[in-house]
Design a protein around this motif. Structure first.
Motif, PDB file in Angstrom:
ATOM      1  N   ARG A  39      -0.844  12.292  -7.366  1.00 55.79           N
ATOM      2  CA  ARG A  39      -1.089  11.902  -5.963  1.00 55.79           C
ATOM      3  C   ARG A  39      -0.918  10.392  -5.846  1.00 55.79           C
ATOM      4  O   ARG A  39      -1.433   9.652  -6.668  1.00 55.79           O
ATOM      5  CB  ARG A  39      -2.519  12.277  -5.548  1.00 55.79           C
ATOM      6  CG  ARG A  39      -2.858  11.902  -4.099  1.00 55.79           C
ATOM      7  CD  ARG A  39      -4.343  11.616  -3.910  1.00 55.79           C
ATOM      8  NE  ARG A  39      -4.801  10.577  -4.806  1.00 55.79           N
ATOM      9  CZ  ARG A  39      -4.641   9.283  -4.580  1.00 55.79           C
ATOM     10  NH1 ARG A  39      -4.064   8.844  -3.486  1.00 55.79           N
ATOM     11  NH2 ARG A  39      -5.055   8.386  -5.462  1.00 55.79           N
ATOM     12  N   HIS A  40      -0.166   9.965  -4.839  1.00 53.13           N
ATOM     13  CA  HIS A  40       0.018   8.527  -4.625  1.00 53.13           C
ATOM     14  C   HIS A  40      -0.078   8.221  -3.140  1.00 53.13           C
ATOM     15  O   HIS A  40       0.510   8.945  -2.330  1.00 53.13           O
ATOM     16  CB  HIS A  40       1.395   8.073  -5.124  1.00 53.13           C
ATOM     17  CG  HIS A  40       1.609   8.358  -6.578  1.00 53.13           C
ATOM     18  ND1 HIS A  40       0.883   7.727  -7.561  1.00 53.13           N
ATOM     19  CD2 HIS A  40       2.440   9.219  -7.214  1.00 53.13           C
ATOM     20  CE1 HIS A  40       1.254   8.181  -8.747  1.00 53.13           C
ATOM     21  NE2 HIS A  40       2.202   9.102  -8.561  1.00 53.13           N
ATOM     22  N   SER A  41      -0.783   7.165  -2.817  1.00 53.35           N
ATOM     23  CA  SER A  41      -0.744   6.685  -1.428  1.00 53.35           C
ATOM     24  C   SER A  41       0.632   6.105  -1.187  1.00 53.35           C
ATOM     25  O   SER A  41       1.122   5.311  -1.989  1.00 53.35           O
ATOM     26  CB  SER A  41      -1.776   5.569  -1.208  1.00 53.35           C
ATOM     27  OG  SER A  41      -3.068   6.061  -1.397  1.00 53.35           O
ATOM     28  N   ARG A  43       3.387   4.326   1.824  1.00 58.25           N
ATOM     29  CA  ARG A  43       3.437   3.618   3.112  1.00 58.25           C
ATOM     30  C   ARG A  43       4.798   3.790   3.779  1.00 58.25           C
ATOM     31  O   ARG A  43       5.033   3.246   4.844  1.00 58.25           O
ATOM     32  CB  ARG A  43       3.084   2.145   2.898  1.00 58.25           C
ATOM     33  CG  ARG A  43       1.630   1.984   2.440  1.00 58.25           C
ATOM     34  CD  ARG A  43       1.281   0.626   1.857  1.00 58.25           C
ATOM     35  NE  ARG A  43      -0.106   0.653   1.367  1.00 58.25           N
ATOM     36  CZ  ARG A  43      -0.469   1.136   0.170  1.00 58.25           C
ATOM     37  NH1 ARG A  43       0.440   1.616  -0.661  1.00 58.25           N
ATOM     38  NH2 ARG A  43      -1.747   1.144  -0.185  1.00 58.25           N
ATOM     39  N   ILE A 115      -1.157  -4.991  -3.544  1.00 62.10           N
ATOM     40  CA  ILE A 115      -0.832  -3.726  -2.863  1.00 62.10           C
ATOM     41  C   ILE A 115       0.353  -3.951  -1.916  1.00 62.10           C
ATOM     42  O   ILE A 115       1.088  -3.029  -1.580  1.00 62.10           O
ATOM     43  CB  ILE A 115      -2.057  -3.179  -2.078  1.00 62.10           C
ATOM     44  CG1 ILE A 115      -3.324  -3.140  -2.958  1.00 62.10           C
ATOM     45  CG2 ILE A 115      -1.783  -1.795  -1.477  1.00 62.10           C
ATOM     46  CD1 ILE A 115      -3.280  -2.162  -4.098  1.00 62.10           C
ATOM     47  N   THR A 117       0.318  -5.012   1.293  1.00 63.35           N
ATOM     48  CA  THR A 117       0.137  -4.576   2.682  1.00 63.35           C
ATOM     49  C   THR A 117       0.291  -5.762   3.642  1.00 63.35           C
ATOM     50  O   THR A 117       0.200  -6.919   3.236  1.00 63.35           O
ATOM     51  CB  THR A 117      -1.256  -3.948   2.880  1.00 63.35           C
ATOM     52  OG1 THR A 117      -2.237  -4.857   2.395  1.00 63.35           O
ATOM     53  CG2 THR A 117      -1.375  -2.630   2.144  1.00 63.35           C
ATOM     54  N   LYS A 121       2.178  -1.692  10.719  1.00 69.50           N
ATOM     55  CA  LYS A 121       1.778  -0.332  10.332  1.00 69.50           C
ATOM     56  C   LYS A 121       2.712   0.711  10.959  1.00 69.50           C
ATOM     57  O   LYS A 121       2.278   1.564  11.753  1.00 69.50           O
ATOM     58  CB  LYS A 121       0.316  -0.066  10.770  1.00 69.50           C
ATOM     59  CG  LYS A 121      -0.689  -1.081  10.242  1.00 69.50           C
ATOM     60  CD  LYS A 121      -0.822  -1.009   8.732  1.00 69.50           C
ATOM     61  CE  LYS A 121      -1.691  -2.143   8.200  1.00 69.50           C
ATOM     62  NZ  LYS A 121      -1.643  -2.270   6.736  1.00 69.50           N
ATOM     63  N   LEU A 175      -1.643   8.348   3.365  1.00 65.05           N
ATOM     64  CA  LEU A 175      -2.138   6.973   3.240  1.00 65.05           C
ATOM     65  C   LEU A 175      -3.510   6.916   3.883  1.00 65.05           C
ATOM     66  O   LEU A 175      -3.674   7.241   5.064  1.00 65.05           O
ATOM     67  CB  LEU A 175      -1.213   5.957   3.918  1.00 65.05           C
ATOM     68  CG  LEU A 175      -1.761   4.517   3.839  1.00 65.05           C
ATOM     69  CD1 LEU A 175      -1.823   4.036   2.391  1.00 65.05           C
ATOM     70  CD2 LEU A 175      -0.943   3.557   4.677  1.00 65.05           C
ATOM     71  N   THR A 176      -4.485   6.543   3.083  1.00 71.93           N
ATOM     72  CA  THR A 176      -5.824   6.298   3.621  1.00 71.93           C
ATOM     73  C   THR A 176      -5.790   4.908   4.226  1.00 71.93           C
ATOM     74  O   THR A 176      -5.505   3.936   3.525  1.00 71.93           O
ATOM     75  CB  THR A 176      -6.865   6.316   2.472  1.00 71.93           C
ATOM     76  OG1 THR A 176      -6.621   7.462   1.674  1.00 71.93           O
ATOM     77  CG2 THR A 176      -8.271   6.329   3.005  1.00 71.93           C
ATOM     78  N   HIS A 177      -6.044   4.804   5.507  1.00 70.33           N
ATOM     79  CA  HIS A 177      -5.889   3.512   6.195  1.00 70.33           C
ATOM     80  C   HIS A 177      -7.177   3.203   6.943  1.00 70.33           C
ATOM     81  O   HIS A 177      -7.714   4.059   7.642  1.00 70.33           O
ATOM     82  CB  HIS A 177      -4.681   3.604   7.142  1.00 70.33           C
ATOM     83  CG  HIS A 177      -4.450   2.384   7.954  1.00 70.33           C
ATOM     84  ND1 HIS A 177      -3.727   2.394   9.105  1.00 70.33           N
ATOM     85  CD2 HIS A 177      -4.854   1.104   7.784  1.00 70.33           C
ATOM     86  CE1 HIS A 177      -3.688   1.172   9.614  1.00 70.33           C
ATOM     87  NE2 HIS A 177      -4.364   0.377   8.831  1.00 70.33           N
ATOM     88  N   THR A 178      -7.651   1.975   6.739  1.00 73.37           N
ATOM     89  CA  THR A 178      -8.933   1.593   7.343  1.00 73.37           C
ATOM     90  C   THR A 178      -8.791   0.266   8.090  1.00 73.37           C
ATOM     91  O   THR A 178      -9.170  -0.773   7.566  1.00 73.37           O
ATOM     92  CB  THR A 178     -10.017   1.439   6.238  1.00 73.37           C
ATOM     93  OG1 THR A 178      -9.422   0.739   5.130  1.00 73.37           O
ATOM     94  CG2 THR A 178     -10.541   2.761   5.778  1.00 73.37           C
ATOM     95  N   ALA A 216      -1.026   0.260  -8.342  1.00 74.56           N
ATOM     96  CA  ALA A 216      -1.712   1.503  -7.962  1.00 74.56           C
ATOM     97  C   ALA A 216      -1.583   2.572  -9.047  1.00 74.56           C
ATOM     98  O   ALA A 216      -2.345   3.531  -9.072  1.00 74.56           O
ATOM     99  CB  ALA A 216      -1.158   2.020  -6.637  1.00 74.56           C
ATOM    100  N   LYS A 219      -4.920   3.159 -13.536  1.00 76.27           N
ATOM    101  CA  LYS A 219      -6.262   3.697 -13.283  1.00 76.27           C
ATOM    102  C   LYS A 219      -7.127   3.367 -14.492  1.00 76.27           C
ATOM    103  O   LYS A 219      -6.634   3.346 -15.632  1.00 76.27           O
ATOM    104  CB  LYS A 219      -6.206   5.224 -13.076  1.00 76.27           C
ATOM    105  CG  LYS A 219      -5.358   5.651 -11.868  1.00 76.27           C
ATOM    106  CD  LYS A 219      -5.889   5.163 -10.531  1.00 76.27           C
ATOM    107  CE  LYS A 219      -5.025   5.596  -9.353  1.00 76.27           C
ATOM    108  NZ  LYS A 219      -5.353   4.907  -8.098  1.00 76.27           N
TER     109      LYS A 219
END
Ligand SMILES: Cc1cc2nc3c(=O)[nH]c(=O)nc-3n(C[C@H](O)[C@H](O)[C@H](O)COP(=O)(O)O)c2cc1C
Length: 230
Positions: A39-41, A43, A115, A117, A121, A175-178, A216, A219
């Motif tokens: 699993r990879h985020s 973009r 990362i 970023t 977006k 993508l977990t985005h906050t 990323a 780990k």
């Protein structure tokens, strides 16, 4: 919504337990790790559509997560509507521009550097689905009476983990985005003020030339994350 009349203790025989031999267990644990480490985020999303039923079943899987007192203090809003996605992008990018222009601490911005970023977006427009996870500080009985939820952040974290695992299992990337702050989502998605937006999960397929930041892939080794007292 809970019916007050259903709130009572009743012991049922354990349903659905999957009993394995020791060998099956070893293999299942290795296979699951092997699957999850893929699993990879991402973009860089393609606009390839994803059927609504797939998203619904993944959210159903998230809804099986354990939660404090089984209050299930979560709500998921799944958005495919391009207009809504664009409004989320505009509002998120506005917050992000503030963040990258100094709203975020130097330490935080430095932590994000590897990362790669930025305030842009595009995935919020392009990914076929955005799932916004809301935390419910309170619930309501069927008669409208309010009750408090317990261990909300813990429960939300576990349910979101189930959701990411379900989406990965369905062959999708996320993508977990906050965006910070995220309050705009409550109003935009017409959720009650007692609900707190926790994250936006962009869901879809990767572009053929999608990349991931090399950091990323790193780990922590098992020795760093596990202490065993055998
Ligand atoms: C709570 C949380 C918030 C995150 N917020 C963002 C974000 O706002 N923007 C982003 O590009 N990635 C975000 N990420 C993704 C992380 O950068 C990513 O999970 C991390 O780099 C590890 O990569 P991996 O998911 O491929 O293992 C977030 C991840 C989590 C769990």
């Amino acid at each position: 919504m809970f019916a007050k009349s259903d709130i009572k203790h009743e012991a049922l025989p354990l349903p659905d337990f999957h009993n394995m031999t020791d060998e099956e267990m070893q293999k299942a644990a290795v296979d699951f790790y092997d699957f999850m480490r893929k699993r990879h985020s991402i973009r860089d999303f393609s606009d390839r559509p994803v059927a609504r039923e797939v998203i619904e079943n993944c959210v159903k899987a998230a809804g099986t997560a354990p939660s404090g007192a089984n209050h299930q203090p979560w709500h998921f809003v799944a958005i495919a509507n391009p207009e809504f996605k664009h409004r989320i992008r505009e509002a998120a990018e506005e917050e992000e521009r503030r963040f990258y222009a100094g709203g975020g601490s130097d330490e935080w911005l430095k932590a994000l550097e590897p990362i790669g970023t930025s305030a842009d977006k595009p995935h919020l427009d392009i990914a076929p689905w955005l799932i916004v996870v809301f935390a419910q500080r309170f619930g309501h009985f069927d008669d409208g009476e309010k009750f408090k939820n317990y261990y909300v952040p813990e429960s939300i974290g576990i349910a979101s983990g189930f959701l990411l695992a379900a989406l990965h299992t369905a062959g999708l990337t996320t993508l977990t985005h906050t965006p910070n702050p995220m309050k705009f989502l409550t109003e935009l998605l017409e959720r009650p003020p007692s609900e707190k937006p926790i994250m936006i999960i962009a869901v879809g397929h990767p572009l053929d030339d999608a990349t991931v930041p090399s950091v990323a892939k790193w780990k922590k080794p098992l020795a760093d994350i596990l202490t065993v007292k055998a």
